[in-house]
Design a protein around this motif. Sequence first.
Motif, PDB file in Angstrom:
ATOM      1  N   ARG A 317       6.886  -4.627 -39.496  1.00 54.22           N
ATOM      2  CA  ARG A 317       6.999  -5.346 -38.211  1.00 54.22           C
ATOM      3  C   ARG A 317       7.833  -4.557 -37.216  1.00 54.22           C
ATOM      4  N   LEU A 318       8.926  -3.918 -37.720  1.00 55.26           N
ATOM      5  CA  LEU A 318       9.778  -3.104 -36.848  1.00 55.26           C
ATOM      6  C   LEU A 318       9.018  -1.898 -36.309  1.00 55.26           C
ATOM      7  N   ALA A 319       8.215  -1.282 -37.211  1.00 52.57           N
ATOM      8  CA  ALA A 319       7.415  -0.143 -36.758  1.00 52.57           C
ATOM      9  C   ALA A 319       6.414  -0.568 -35.693  1.00 52.57           C
ATOM     10  N   LEU A 320       5.839  -1.754 -35.884  1.00 51.90           N
ATOM     11  CA  LEU A 320       4.892  -2.261 -34.892  1.00 51.90           C
ATOM     12  C   LEU A 320       5.590  -2.539 -33.559  1.00 51.90           C
ATOM     13  N   LEU A 321       6.787  -3.168 -33.648  1.00 56.58           N
ATOM     14  CA  LEU A 321       7.542  -3.448 -32.417  1.00 56.58           C
ATOM     15  C   LEU A 321       7.964  -2.149 -31.733  1.00 56.58           C
ATOM     16  N   SER A 322       8.391  -1.163 -32.579  1.00 49.53           N
ATOM     17  CA  SER A 322       8.795   0.131 -32.011  1.00 49.53           C
ATOM     18  C   SER A 322       7.616   0.794 -31.306  1.00 49.53           C
ATOM     19  N   GLU A 323       6.452   0.701 -31.954  1.00 50.12           N
ATOM     20  CA  GLU A 323       5.247   1.277 -31.349  1.00 50.12           C
ATOM     21  C   GLU A 323       4.918   0.576 -30.026  1.00 50.12           C
ATOM     22  N   ARG A 324       5.053  -0.751 -30.078  1.00 49.08           N
ATOM     23  CA  ARG A 324       4.788  -1.507 -28.843  1.00 49.08           C
ATOM     24  C   ARG A 324       5.805  -1.159 -27.757  1.00 49.08           C
ATOM     25  N   LEU A 325       7.100  -1.013 -28.147  1.00 48.86           N
ATOM     26  CA  LEU A 325       8.159  -0.675 -27.187  1.00 48.86           C
ATOM     27  C   LEU A 325       7.920   0.709 -26.584  1.00 48.86           C
ATOM     28  N   ASN A 326       7.596   1.669 -27.477  1.00 52.31           N
ATOM     29  CA  ASN A 326       7.318   3.025 -26.985  1.00 52.31           C
ATOM     30  C   ASN A 326       6.120   3.028 -26.045  1.00 52.31           C
ATOM     31  N   SER A 327       5.116   2.238 -26.444  1.00 51.37           N
ATOM     32  CA  SER A 327       3.928   2.161 -25.586  1.00 51.37           C
ATOM     33  C   SER A 327       4.273   1.558 -24.231  1.00 51.37           C
ATOM     34  N   ALA A 328       5.096   0.471 -24.288  1.00 50.47           N
ATOM     35  CA  ALA A 328       5.500  -0.170 -23.019  1.00 50.47           C
ATOM     36  C   ALA A 328       6.350   0.771 -22.180  1.00 50.47           C
ATOM     37  N   ALA A 329       7.249   1.527 -22.863  1.00 52.85           N
ATOM     38  CA  ALA A 329       8.105   2.476 -22.135  1.00 52.85           C
ATOM     39  C   ALA A 329       7.266   3.569 -21.499  1.00 52.85           C
ATOM     40  N   ASP A 330       6.272   4.048 -22.278  1.00 50.03           N
ATOM     41  CA  ASP A 330       5.387   5.077 -21.731  1.00 50.03           C
ATOM     42  C   ASP A 330       4.661   4.572 -20.487  1.00 50.03           C
TER      43      ASP A 330
END
Length: 404
Positions: A317-330
Amino acid sequence: MGSKLYTVNEIVRYINNMVRSDYVLKNVSIKGEVSNCKYHSSGHIYFSIKDELASVACIIYKSTVPGLSVRPENGKEVIVKGNFSIYEKAGQLTCQVTEVKESENNVGILYARFNALKEKLYEEGLFDFENKKQIPAFPKTVGIVTAETGAAIQDIINVTKRRNPYVQLILYPAKVQGEGAAKTIIEGIKTLDAMKVDTIIIGRGGGTIEDLWAFNDEELARCIYECNTPIISGTGHEIDNTIADYVADLRAPTPSAAAEQAVPDVMSYINKAHYLKRLLDGRIDDKMNSYRLRVNSYSSGIERISPENKLKDEKARLALLSERLNSAADVRVTDAYHKLEVLSISLHGLSPTAKLINGFGYISKNGAALSDIKSVSPGEKIDITIRGGEINAEVLDVKASDIV
């Protein structure tokens, strides 16, 4: 000279004619005890009439039976009247009875002895069921007390081989009929008992009450009762019991039946064991499958509540959130970059230096931009910035115009 040769039939027929023509043997009355009486399905009655020394075969034909005032019964002492002849097929002297009367003593001597001994031993408890020994279910050795020759021993051997060929048979050849028979039967029982066989069978083939009388001996009865080995009595007489039958631990109607009761059918036990094994294997498989299902269910439950699995889930779940956060940051950075480009282009368009092309320049005095003609006078120093560099100049003249 040699004697004349006759056929068997000729001799028997001659004797029969002599008997039939003998006045003494016509309409003769005989007193004796009825034995081996049989009411045949044909309607005739067959029996023997006997005393302690002899026996005579008798027949009452079907046509005579309805007119009888007394009917023959085993052990009953009667007076019969009839005519003698020879039954040619068997060569046997036979009395064709026409009348039967009761004797004054209508209970036969042998049956009187039998009943007296039976009552005596009963009172002493020799027949009591609770004193009878259990027949072993799986004997290894079976002792047999009977005649060495005859159908009884052969029947026992045949039945035993068929039911369980692994059982050892030990024969004590005994005299089973006539004077001294009871003594040899007693010796056989004692000998086999001392050998510690598992079961003893005593008996003989069928016969009349006289033939079986050795098994009504008191000393034999007490020997059977005192024997340590279980005894099966098979005297081959289904209608009447002998004293030995009453005292024995088990009574069989024939020697063959005695063998069947002494020796188990080993194949039936083997087949039953195979059936029970298949049944047990099936139940074990069912239990194992049930336990496997329960173990799988418990394993699934443990996996669901396992900290390690929960940690894996949280990491995922953390990896998914991190991926989502990185995607949102990008996305935010990209948007900001695009906005910056737009603003940069707009700002560049507003920059004075951006206009220093095509002959345009930037004029300043003392570092400050000259925004009006009135801000400069002739003789003052000014700086002109144009594409490619800066020009230092002196104002020679100032002319006003209408250009805004």
